[in-house]
Design a protein around this motif. Structure first.
Motif, PDB file in Angstrom:
ATOM      1  N   PRO A  92      40.676  19.506  32.004  1.00 46.50           N
ATOM      2  CA  PRO A  92      40.084  18.130  31.593  1.00 46.50           C
ATOM      3  C   PRO A  92      41.099  16.937  31.587  1.00 46.50           C
ATOM      4  O   PRO A  92      42.111  17.400  31.081  1.00 46.50           O
ATOM      5  N   ALA A  93      40.732  15.816  31.768  1.00 46.79           N
ATOM      6  CA  ALA A  93      41.468  14.720  31.242  1.00 46.79           C
ATOM      7  C   ALA A  93      41.403  14.427  30.006  1.00 46.79           C
ATOM      8  O   ALA A  93      39.947  14.356  29.336  1.00 46.79           O
ATOM      9  N   VAL A  94      42.342  14.302  29.062  1.00 45.77           N
ATOM     10  CA  VAL A  94      42.290  14.041  27.552  1.00 45.77           C
ATOM     11  C   VAL A  94      43.480  13.213  27.073  1.00 45.77           C
ATOM     12  O   VAL A  94      44.486  13.157  27.831  1.00 45.77           O
ATOM     13  N   GLY A  95      42.885  12.528  26.250  1.00 45.59           N
ATOM     14  CA  GLY A  95      44.107  11.684  25.646  1.00 45.59           C
ATOM     15  C   GLY A  95      44.323  11.674  24.187  1.00 45.59           C
ATOM     16  O   GLY A  95      43.328  12.190  23.442  1.00 45.59           O
ATOM     17  N   CYS A  96      45.233  11.237  23.705  1.00 45.42           N
ATOM     18  CA  CYS A  96      45.485  11.535  22.315  1.00 45.42           C
ATOM     19  C   CYS A  96      46.527  10.104  21.877  1.00 45.42           C
ATOM     20  O   CYS A  96      47.538   9.860  22.282  1.00 45.42           O
ATOM     21  N   VAL A  97      46.038   9.839  20.726  1.00 45.71           N
ATOM     22  CA  VAL A  97      46.943   8.558  19.915  1.00 45.71           C
ATOM     23  C   VAL A  97      47.129   9.179  18.502  1.00 45.71           C
ATOM     24  O   VAL A  97      46.314   9.679  17.679  1.00 45.71           O
ATOM     25  N   VAL A  98      48.589   9.131  18.071  1.00 45.78           N
ATOM     26  CA  VAL A  98      48.866   9.211  16.544  1.00 45.78           C
ATOM     27  C   VAL A  98      49.268   7.874  15.822  1.00 45.78           C
ATOM     28  O   VAL A  98      49.848   7.041  16.526  1.00 45.78           O
ATOM     29  N   VAL A  99      48.472   8.028  14.757  1.00 43.28           N
ATOM     30  CA  VAL A  99      48.619   6.785  14.091  1.00 43.28           C
ATOM     31  C   VAL A  99      49.077   6.957  12.598  1.00 43.28           C
ATOM     32  O   VAL A  99      48.704   7.893  11.979  1.00 43.28           O
ATOM     33  N   LYS A 100      50.034   6.303  12.100  1.00 48.83           N
ATOM     34  CA  LYS A 100      50.555   6.633  10.792  1.00 48.83           C
ATOM     35  C   LYS A 100      50.066   5.997   9.623  1.00 48.83           C
ATOM     36  O   LYS A 100      49.733   4.637   9.999  1.00 48.83           O
ATOM     37  N   GLY A 101      49.655   6.139   8.696  1.00 52.30           N
ATOM     38  CA  GLY A 101      48.806   5.367   7.574  1.00 52.30           C
ATOM     39  C   GLY A 101      47.747   4.979   8.095  1.00 52.30           C
ATOM     40  O   GLY A 101      46.943   5.565   8.801  1.00 52.30           O
ATOM     41  N   ASP A 102      47.396   3.746   7.884  1.00 48.91           N
ATOM     42  CA  ASP A 102      46.257   2.999   8.393  1.00 48.91           C
ATOM     43  C   ASP A 102      45.943   2.412   9.742  1.00 48.91           C
ATOM     44  O   ASP A 102      45.173   2.896  10.489  1.00 48.91           O
ATOM     45  N   SER A 103      47.364   1.912  10.226  1.00 50.63           N
ATOM     46  CA  SER A 103      47.175   1.463  11.442  1.00 50.63           C
ATOM     47  C   SER A 103      48.655   1.420  12.308  1.00 50.63           C
ATOM     48  O   SER A 103      48.767   0.440  13.221  1.00 50.63           O
ATOM     49  N   GLU A 104      49.586   2.253  11.980  1.00 52.48           N
ATOM     50  CA  GLU A 104      50.945   2.188  12.635  1.00 52.48           C
ATOM     51  C   GLU A 104      50.525   2.934  13.696  1.00 52.48           C
ATOM     52  O   GLU A 104      50.648   4.163  13.688  1.00 52.48           O
ATOM     53  N   ILE A 105      50.860   2.625  14.976  1.00 51.78           N
ATOM     54  CA  ILE A 105      50.677   3.240  16.116  1.00 51.78           C
ATOM     55  C   ILE A 105      51.946   3.818  16.479  1.00 51.78           C
ATOM     56  O   ILE A 105      52.754   3.145  16.880  1.00 51.78           O
ATOM     57  N   LEU A 106      51.974   5.235  16.607  1.00 52.55           N
ATOM     58  CA  LEU A 106      52.926   5.849  17.006  1.00 52.55           C
ATOM     59  C   LEU A 106      53.103   6.253  18.489  1.00 52.55           C
ATOM     60  O   LEU A 106      54.326   6.270  19.034  1.00 52.55           O
ATOM     61  N   SER A 107      52.149   6.550  18.835  1.00 50.41           N
ATOM     62  CA  SER A 107      52.150   7.078  20.472  1.00 50.41           C
ATOM     63  C   SER A 107      50.643   7.314  20.952  1.00 50.41           C
ATOM     64  O   SER A 107      49.769   7.449  20.307  1.00 50.41           O
ATOM     65  N   ILE A 108      50.640   6.978  22.274  1.00 49.71           N
ATOM     66  CA  ILE A 108      49.548   6.954  23.048  1.00 49.71           C
ATOM     67  C   ILE A 108      49.824   7.802  24.530  1.00 49.71           C
ATOM     68  O   ILE A 108      50.605   7.306  25.263  1.00 49.71           O
ATOM     69  N   ILE A 157      54.988   2.065  23.285  1.00 51.34           N
ATOM     70  CA  ILE A 157      54.556   1.318  22.328  1.00 51.34           C
ATOM     71  C   ILE A 157      55.450   0.197  22.351  1.00 51.34           C
ATOM     72  O   ILE A 157      56.444   0.373  21.419  1.00 51.34           O
ATOM     73  N   ASN A 158      55.449  -0.716  23.049  1.00 53.21           N
ATOM     74  CA  ASN A 158      56.674  -1.973  22.800  1.00 53.21           C
ATOM     75  C   ASN A 158      56.130  -3.423  22.768  1.00 53.21           C
ATOM     76  O   ASN A 158      55.004  -3.471  22.864  1.00 53.21           O
ATOM     77  N   ASP A 159      56.952  -4.322  23.071  1.00 52.79           N
ATOM     78  CA  ASP A 159      56.619  -5.788  23.044  1.00 52.79           C
ATOM     79  C   ASP A 159      55.425  -5.958  23.945  1.00 52.79           C
ATOM     80  O   ASP A 159      54.345  -6.722  23.917  1.00 52.79           O
ATOM     81  N   GLN A 160      55.718  -5.421  25.170  1.00 49.04           N
ATOM     82  CA  GLN A 160      54.727  -5.732  26.315  1.00 49.04           C
ATOM     83  C   GLN A 160      53.273  -5.139  25.791  1.00 49.04           C
ATOM     84  O   GLN A 160      52.215  -5.820  26.054  1.00 49.04           O
ATOM     85  N   PHE A 161      53.292  -3.822  25.343  1.00 51.31           N
ATOM     86  CA  PHE A 161      52.000  -3.358  24.725  1.00 51.31           C
ATOM     87  C   PHE A 161      51.430  -4.319  23.946  1.00 51.31           C
ATOM     88  O   PHE A 161      49.977  -4.725  24.127  1.00 51.31           O
ATOM     89  N   PHE A 162      51.923  -4.878  22.940  1.00 49.91           N
ATOM     90  CA  PHE A 162      51.320  -5.580  21.856  1.00 49.91           C
ATOM     91  C   PHE A 162      50.973  -6.931  22.543  1.00 49.91           C
ATOM     92  O   PHE A 162      49.930  -7.692  22.371  1.00 49.91           O
ATOM     93  N   MET A 163      51.760  -7.622  23.561  1.00 48.45           N
ATOM     94  CA  MET A 163      51.350  -8.962  24.237  1.00 48.45           C
ATOM     95  C   MET A 163      50.239  -8.630  25.007  1.00 48.45           C
ATOM     96  O   MET A 163      49.400  -9.540  24.884  1.00 48.45           O
ATOM     97  N   LYS A 164      50.205  -7.469  25.527  1.00 50.69           N
ATOM     98  CA  LYS A 164      48.931  -7.456  26.526  1.00 50.69           C
ATOM     99  C   LYS A 164      47.550  -7.298  25.572  1.00 50.69           C
ATOM    100  O   LYS A 164      46.723  -7.719  26.111  1.00 50.69           O
ATOM    101  N   LEU A 165      47.648  -6.697  24.337  1.00 46.46           N
ATOM    102  CA  LEU A 165      46.352  -6.978  23.441  1.00 46.46           C
ATOM    103  C   LEU A 165      46.268  -8.244  23.215  1.00 46.46           C
ATOM    104  O   LEU A 165      45.139  -8.769  23.070  1.00 46.46           O
ATOM    105  N   ALA A 166      47.130  -9.140  23.005  1.00 48.62           N
ATOM    106  CA  ALA A 166      46.986 -10.470  22.813  1.00 48.62           C
ATOM    107  C   ALA A 166      46.497 -11.190  24.037  1.00 48.62           C
ATOM    108  O   ALA A 166      45.494 -12.052  23.797  1.00 48.62           O
ATOM    109  N   ILE A 167      46.838 -10.884  25.260  1.00 50.69           N
ATOM    110  CA  ILE A 167      46.535 -11.706  26.327  1.00 50.69           C
ATOM    111  C   ILE A 167      45.147 -11.237  26.604  1.00 50.69           C
ATOM    112  O   ILE A 167      44.285 -12.156  26.941  1.00 50.69           O
ATOM    113  N   ASP A 168      44.874 -10.008  26.491  1.00 53.20           N
ATOM    114  CA  ASP A 168      43.475  -9.348  26.895  1.00 53.20           C
ATOM    115  C   ASP A 168      42.240 -10.065  25.830  1.00 53.20           C
ATOM    116  O   ASP A 168      41.350 -10.480  26.424  1.00 53.20           O
ATOM    117  N   GLU A 169      42.624 -10.233  24.537  1.00 57.55           N
ATOM    118  CA  GLU A 169      42.027 -10.735  23.653  1.00 57.55           C
ATOM    119  C   GLU A 169      41.673 -12.398  24.063  1.00 57.55           C
ATOM    120  O   GLU A 169      40.484 -12.744  23.760  1.00 57.55           O
TER     121      GLU A 169
END
Lengths: 335, 335
Positions: A27-43, B3-15
């Motif tokens: 299957p196609a599967v995705g995973c995101v790791v978030v530290k604390g409330d919203s510190e995004i570490l990996s996609i 997860i870099n500057d481009q990633f965060f800027m893309k979120l701003a642009i899409d919004e």
């Protein structure tokens, strides 16, 4: 925009779709790791059968975000990454939330069980979009709960189901999709797609079990139907034709190690799990009730030309979309 | 995925794109606030002229993420939010990065200057996608640099330019877009769009300066061309027609406080800044060299029907896309 579980799960789902079909038979599967409330570490995502699962890729990248020069960087296989993280995590994931589109696998197959890895890393919470319905791999959530890890199932379940759908069909029968390319206004004749889209189609040919094509297209276009743009495997071909006579000089017949069936019995498709249909628009009408997806490549131009689909009535849901270069790729599911 | 500057800027642009056209005469702008390296606190946009700028919305939501019951929640106007944050920020933003699609405004207009607010809040870094070219509002980056705030300009500049493009045209002349709806295969006759898409079109009519429509469409469809689905303002209308005689019982003529021009002089469009064209496909051919965008609403179905565009040759770039319910919304820019 709300930064909540749905937001992070959507990132995981979108990442997984980039590899839809390419993970076959997985299957196609995705995973995101978030530290604390919203510190995004990996996609991250699972990219190809035999390669690490989405969770393993995401946990590795998350750890490297804090330890950029760690030896983990050199670990490539699932086994290596599992072993290394279990020995060296040092509680790093204890304040992390793990968002995964499919329940972590619970059995040791080609790769070690993700549920087992997560159990050792003890994240604060595991958020799962869709449970695993596979009798062999299921039970990951129970394993985690047994270790007192907070587990939540069902976040964006509908979207995760759509992501999982081809896999569910591969497991229970045959998944058939029709690949077509058109301009914005629905013209289908002439050269439509750019090279990047052509390479993508060759990538798909390299993955499928069978390519179905109509006899008239073979006679007219004299195609090769291989995967040369990516130096991939040429798929077996079924030519749908009542008339069994073809010029054996047509390039598709010259490809070594390829099986070519000429038949007008579409029941034969059910002997295969993953079938792509190309090129013949009359086949769309014949197959329309059996079709799972249309994979539509849209070139953003308006052109004079032939619009061959104006005699059909079919409703779709757009289950996902990507870009290939400047062209759109739409995954359309028959309603 | 990185997860870099481009990633965060893309979120701003899409919004920001979610509010494209709806901010008229202001630009569509998005802003993302990130604490530390990658803790995402808010993703916000400017939503309508007179309402707070993207930065103000994003700074407010970011602060509330850590102080969910703070009095700031009750502050609605730009002035209130500016004043409150300046008095109460207590260094909260000192370890934050601010991603904004357009250089923060540097002058006090209807709302106080964003550059001034940021100067007081002293974020670690301000990342700007596109500089402000407006003579009155420009200079925000210099103001920030003058306070020793780290400023970076040019991250995803091309994408930010596309976002800004309608605003640049509003400021320098006339922005003209053609709104059309079709099925996947390019059929344009009969009822195409669902109610949600119709309400969106009414939202656009409420914003534009002028709606251009062809005389034949008026005679055949007898439209009202108002914004009743959203209880909005009915736009002024120009009917493109050589024959100036119309049945005055056609509903569009009955709308109070609306100007209706009947003319075959398309130069009149240049008296307006923001023009939408609806309904008449012959006008697409006439206008195609003057058109900035096609706003294409695609209903994901294949239908028997009329494909009226097969006599045109136009190349587009898809500059953005959204969903309206189950339908696609494509922003197509003429190449």
């Amino acid at each position: 925009m709300k930064i909540n579980d749905q937001f992070f799960m959507k990132l995981a789902i979108d990442e997984a779709w980039k590899y839809q079909f390419l993970t076959y038979p997985n299957p196609a599967v995705g995973c995101v790791v978030v530290k604390g409330d919203s510190e995004i570490l990996s996609i991250e995502a699972h990219k190809e059968a035999g390669m690490p699962h989405a969770e393993v890729n995401a946990l590795k990248e998350a750890y490297l975000k804090y330890h950029p020069n760690d030896l983990l960087k050199m670990k490539k296989t699932s086994h290596e990454i599992h072993d290394y993280l279990i020995k060296n995590h040092n509680g790093f994931f204890n304040d992390c939330k793990i968002y995964v589109t499919l329940e972590p696998c619970n059995h040791e197959g080609k790769t070690p069980a993700c549920a087992n890895l997560l159990k050792e890393l003890k994240p604060k919470k595991v958020i799962i979009a869709h449970e695993d319905m596979n009798n062999i791999a299921r039970g990951g959530a129970e394993t985690l709960k047994g270790e007192n890890i907070d587990v939540n199932i069902g976040c964006m379940k509908k979207e995760a189901y759509e992501l999982l759908y081809p896999f569910l069909k591969w497991n229970s029968g045959t998944f058939i999709f029709y690949k077509m390319a058109q301009t914005l206004n629905g013209c289908i004749d002439g050269a439509i797609s750019a090279n990047q889209a052509k390479a993508y189609v060759h990538t798909l040919r390299d993955k499928i079990d069978l390519l179905l094509i109509g006899g008239n297209t073979v006679r007219t276009d004299k195609p090769t139907l291989d995967a040369r743009f990516i130096a991939g495997r040429a798929p077996n071909v079924m030519i749908y034709s009542k008339n069994k006579v073809f010029d054996s000089n047509i390039p598709l017949f010259k490809i070594p190690n390829r099986k070519v069936i000429v038949s007008d019995d579409l029941f034969k498709l059910l002997d295969y799990k993953f079938v792509m249909v190309e090129g013949t628009y009359n086949l769309l009408d014949t197959l329309k009730d059996r079709l799972d997806y249309i994979l539509l490549i849209v070139n953003p131009k308006i052109r004079k030309g032939v619009n061959a689909l104006n005699d059909l009535d079919i409703n779709f849901e757009i289950v996902h979309e990507n870009y290939i270069g400047e062209e759109k790729l739409l995954f359309l599911k028959r309603k």
